[in-house]
Enzyme design. Structure first.
Site, PDB file in Angstrom:
ATOM      1  N   ARG A 166      41.998  62.668  21.604  1.00  0.00           N
ATOM      2  CA  ARG A 166      42.816  63.895  21.686  1.00  0.00           C
ATOM      3  C   ARG A 166      44.027  63.787  20.784  1.00  0.00           C
ATOM      4  NH1 ARG A 166      41.974  64.763  28.112  1.00  0.00           N
ATOM      5  NH2 ARG A 166      40.018  65.849  27.779  1.00  0.00           N
ATOM      6  N   ASP A 195      45.210  52.240  35.075  1.00  0.00           N
ATOM      7  CA  ASP A 195      45.128  52.059  33.625  1.00  0.00           C
ATOM      8  C   ASP A 195      46.076  52.963  32.833  1.00  0.00           C
ATOM      9  OD1 ASP A 195      43.840  54.384  34.308  1.00  0.00           O
ATOM     10  OD2 ASP A 195      41.931  53.929  33.373  1.00  0.00           O
ATOM     11  N   HIS A 196      46.552  54.037  33.449  1.00  0.00           N
ATOM     12  CA  HIS A 196      47.365  55.006  32.711  1.00  0.00           C
ATOM     13  C   HIS A 196      48.860  54.667  32.739  1.00  0.00           C
ATOM     14  CE1 HIS A 196      43.753  57.442  32.657  1.00  0.00           C
ATOM     15  NE2 HIS A 196      44.365  58.438  32.060  1.00  0.00           N
ATOM     16  N   ARG A 212      43.859  66.797  34.818  1.00  0.00           N
ATOM     17  CA  ARG A 212      45.015  66.674  35.716  1.00  0.00           C
ATOM     18  C   ARG A 212      45.192  67.921  36.579  1.00  0.00           C
ATOM     19  NH1 ARG A 212      48.808  66.098  30.407  1.00  0.00           N
ATOM     20  NH2 ARG A 212      47.214  64.527  30.112  1.00  0.00           N
ATOM     21  N   ASP A 227      39.036  62.201  35.956  1.00  0.00           N
ATOM     22  CA  ASP A 227      39.483  62.034  34.578  1.00  0.00           C
ATOM     23  C   ASP A 227      38.435  62.704  33.704  1.00  0.00           C
ATOM     24  OD1 ASP A 227      41.516  60.067  32.893  1.00  0.00           O
ATOM     25  OD2 ASP A 227      39.667  60.620  31.850  1.00  0.00           O
ATOM     26  N   SER A 244      42.611  67.565  29.637  1.00  0.00           N
ATOM     27  CA  SER A 244      42.711  66.685  30.801  1.00  0.00           C
ATOM     28  C   SER A 244      42.327  67.370  32.105  1.00  0.00           C
ATOM     29  CB  SER A 244      44.154  66.197  30.896  1.00  0.00           C
ATOM     30  OG  SER A 244      44.471  65.842  32.215  1.00  0.00           O
TER      31      SER A 244
HETATM   32  C1  MIC Z   1      43.817  62.345  29.304  1.00  0.00           C
HETATM   33  O1  MIC Z   1      43.141  61.729  28.501  1.00  0.00           O
HETATM   34  O2  MIC Z   1      44.353  63.437  29.048  1.00  0.00           O
HETATM   35  C2  MIC Z   1      43.975  61.776  30.701  1.00  0.00           C
HETATM   36  C3  MIC Z   1      45.367  61.347  30.850  1.00  0.00           C
HETATM   37  O3  MIC Z   1      43.148  60.651  30.851  1.00  0.00           O
HETATM   38  C4  MIC Z   1      43.573  62.850  31.691  1.00  0.00           C
HETATM   39  C5  MIC Z   1      43.863  62.534  33.081  1.00  0.00           C
HETATM   40  C6  MIC Z   1      45.299  62.714  33.450  1.00  0.00           C
HETATM   41  O4  MIC Z   1      45.951  63.629  32.968  1.00  0.00           O
HETATM   42  O5  MIC Z   1      45.736  61.930  34.285  1.00  0.00           O
HETATM   43  C7  MIC Z   1      42.129  63.291  31.606  1.00  0.00           C
HETATM   44  O6  MIC Z   1      41.505  63.134  30.606  1.00  0.00           O
HETATM   45  O7  MIC Z   1      41.615  63.884  32.580  1.00  0.00           O
HETATM   46 FE1  SF4 Z   2      43.117  56.984  29.065  1.00  0.00          FE
HETATM   47 FE2  SF4 Z   2      42.542  59.573  28.909  1.00  0.00          FE
HETATM   48 FE3  SF4 Z   2      43.251  58.205  26.747  1.00  0.00          FE
HETATM   49 FE4  SF4 Z   2      40.925  57.747  27.837  1.00  0.00          FE
HETATM   50  S1  SF4 Z   2      41.591  59.650  26.904  1.00  0.00           S
HETATM   51  S2  SF4 Z   2      42.366  56.200  27.134  1.00  0.00           S
HETATM   52  S3  SF4 Z   2      41.365  57.989  30.012  1.00  0.00           S
HETATM   53  S4  SF4 Z   2      44.542  58.621  28.545  1.00  0.00           S
END
Ligand code: MIC
Ligand code: SF4
Length: 649
Positions: free
Chosen positions: A380, A65-66, A544, A120, A542
């Protein structure tokens, strides 16, 4: 300590070991896991490194999805690896286009009372149906797939009592923004939030999921709602009535802290740049010019949200001065919008339709223009996350987003010249799981496709006797993992650690000066150890684990700060980087970039609850003794000494 809460009941049902005392390590059994593509490739590479033939969970799902832009071969290479490794290891595979992991999991797989560990940070979305859904680094999720328990601290339970019901134009998003204004994004490590009170009954499952989703921004381990007849109705509408189980706190349940929110008092709000806890009332922002509006992300892209948006847009048109983009949360949402005609209303209003996925939320397209305001229904708004340096992003409800799309300005929807539409969500959803590929009964014969952009996790040696450290970077409060490991255009490098490492802390690189990666590599190649100095709430955001793996690859051995957020701290330990804390905050001012930080007898000094004595050595040779502490358990210390979890047998 909390008693009779939903949190306590789920932990009791999944308890494996540890002390049931606030702040003490406890291990729980994990029933389900989820991964997404940006963290998933590493997680499955780690699972492979553990030599696990088939996952041991009740259910594991791999979502794509990313990374969907496919600029260059990297993303599709990842998808092919993920699809084949899923089939090989017994994991369901949700294909690109099927939607955002949290939304799809809620629709198709979540089960009240079960535990879910996801790579995630917004995994707590499924707390909306009473799951204990926790975000973690990829390696912790790989370990859960391998059948190992998840270790966390026994939580302090914050009970949020909801009374009354929301007024028209005021939304679930405003509830969580209100809570963020109270609890902020820091200081909540080790807590869980549990909602209770008669106001709970006034919220639908998608509304509850919006609230638990953005609970991630509080920095708590998870948030959850009880499971009641509204949960049952939702599961029945998804053709999954059999998954329902009632779950409620006892009438005399005791919480460690109680916050009461009167839903009738909640008003439209926004989180202003650059933090989800920078909360203002819309009435105080009204009139500001908006250039871009985006509706979507795992926070606000349910059918209910988008039916509301369609009803607001029907027969109207996005203001000439803005762009409006909409990304439905799942294919189910997209298809149902299309079949009932709501999508046509959205398109007719001039909205740009994006595919069902994370998209702009993680900087995959739709970056705003310089010096303009963008309104997003996301969770975010860390500086630069939109892909534009110096960006100004407000996080708002779909109602506020839509109002701005119509007027071109931040607008209190209560001031619009039409009534708040009421939306009927169908009693039966369109069920089509064709885009979810179940694993074969025996996948061992399936060839795992590994294209050249998929690299193995890097190796690390054991903790040295003496940390001969050098401060490569000193930063301030609230450093997020987006600062450490930028996503956006770099997201496609997630499976290639040497390449991705080059952009660690890119936002701090000054023009014409060497980057963090270059400076860290010099320290490493001189046989010394890189150190990062932070302040409060280091590693927010995140999950990550790249924010630990890449610094490890660059030779970083310790992060020293006032406080390090839960998921990031666990990731640092997993990859052999010590998460250390200043015993005396005044010492932060005594240490500067390029100073040395020496820790003699490092392995021997690491013991549960014991201080770590270190010395700062200034460029002129002056020495300053400082004391550091840490929150590591015995197991954490063993992992650090071994140089990371993958080195532990
Ligand atoms: C995000 O919202 O920051 C992400 C991208 O979904 C991350 C995961 C990632 O960095 O791959 C998260 O929320 O953990
Ligand atoms: Fe995707 Fe993270 Fe954004 Fe949710 S917050 S839509 S999981 S990138």
């Amino acid at each position: 300590m909390a008693k009779g809460t939903v949190v306590q009941k789920i932990i009791d049902n999944h308890y494996i070991s540890g002390d049931k005392e606030i702040g003490k390590p406890v291990a729980i059994r994990i029933d389900q896991t989820l991964t997404q593509d940006a963290t998933g490739t590493m997680a499955y590479l780690e699972l492979e490194a553990m030599k696990i033939d088939r996952v041991k969970t009740e259910l594991s799902v791999s979502y794509v999805d990313h990374n969907m832009m496919q600029n260059g071969p990297e993303n599709r290479n990842d998808h092919l690896y993920l699809q084949t490794v899923a089939a090989n290891k017994g994991v369901y595979f949700s294909r690109p286009g099927n939607g955002i992991c949290h939304q799809v999991h809620l629709e198709r797989f979540g089960v009240p009372g079960k535990t879910l560990l996801g790579s995630d940070s917004h995994t707590p979305t499924n707390g909306g149906i009473g799951m204990m859904a926790i975000g973690a680094g990829g390696l912790d999720v790989a370990l859960a797939m391998a059948g190992q328990p998840f270790r966390m601290v026994y939580p302090k339970v914050i009970g949020v009592k909801l009374i009354n019901k929301l007024s028209p134009w005021c939304a679930a998003k405003d509830v969580i923004l209100h809570l963020l204004s109270i609890l902020t994004t820091r200081g909540n490590v080790g807590c869980m939030v549990e909602y209770f009170g008669e106001g709970v009954k006034s919220l639908t499952v998608p509304e509850r999921a919006t609230i638990t989703n953005m609970g991630a921004e509080l920095g708590v381990t998870t948030s959850l709602f009880p499971s009641d007849e509204i949960t049952e109705e939702f599961l029945v509408s998804q053709g999954r009535g059999e998954a329902y189980a009632a779950l409620a706190a006892d009438a005399d349940a005791e919480y460690d802290q109680v916050i009461e929110i009167d839903l009738a008092e909640v008003v439209p709000m926004a989180a202003c740049s650059p933090s989800p806890d920078n909360i203002e009332k819309i009435t105080d922002l009204a009139g500001q010019k908006v250039d871009q509006i985006i509706i979507g992300s795992c926070t606000n892209s349910s059918l209910q949200d988008l039916l509301k948006v369609a009803a607001m847009l029907k027969g109207r048109r996005a203001n000439d001065s803005v762009t409006l983009a909409i990304a439905p949360g799942s294919r189910q949402v997209m298809e149902m919008l299309a079949r009932c005609g709501a999508l046509a209303d959205i398109i007719a209003a001039g909205a740009r339709i994006l595919e069902a996925g994370c998209g702009p939320c993680i900087g995959q397209g739709q970056s705003p223009a310089n010096d303009t305001l963008t309104l997003r229904t996301f969770n975010r708004n860390f500086a630069g996350r939109t892909g534009t340096k110096g960006d100004n992003a407000y996080l708002v409800s779909p109602e506020v987003a839509c109002a701005a799309a119509l007027t071109g300005f931040v607008t209190d929807p209560r001031e619009l010249d039409f009534e708040c539409p009421t939306v009927e969500v169908p009693a039966e959803f369109l069920i089509n799981d064709d885009m979810i590929i179940p694993p074969p009964a025996d996948g061992s014969g399936i060839e795992i496709i590994r294209k050249p952009t998929i690299g193995n996790p890097p190796e690390n040696g054991p903790l040295p006797e003496v940390i001969d450290g050098e401060v490569v970077l000193k930063v301030g409060d609230k450093i997020t993992t987006d600062h450490i490991m930028p996503a956006g255009i770099h997201l496609k490098l997630r499976s290639n650690i040497p390449a991705y490492s080059q952009v660690v802390f890119e936002c701090f690189t000054e023009e014409g000066k060497p980057s963090f990666a270059e400076r860290a590599a010099v320290v490493r190649d001189n046989g010394k150890h890189g150190i990062i100095i932070g302040r409060d709430s280091y590693g927010q955001g995140s999950s990550r684990e790249h924010a630990a793996i890449c610094p490890m690859y660059l030779g970083i051995k310790a992060v020293v700060a006032f406080a390090i957020e839960r998921i990031h701290s666990a990731n640092l330990i997993n990859f052999g980087i010590m998460p250390l804390i200043f015993a005396d905050h005044a010492d932060y001012d005594k240490i500067e970039e390029n100073d040395k930080l020496v820790i003699e007898n490092a392995p021997a000094q690491l013991a549960v609850g014991a201080p770590v004595e270190a010395k700062i050595v200034k460029p002129n040779g002056d020495e300053v003794a400082i004391t550091l502490t840490h929150k590591m358990s015995e197991e954490d210390i063993a992992i650090i000494k071994a140089g990371g979890r993958l080195n532990c047998a």
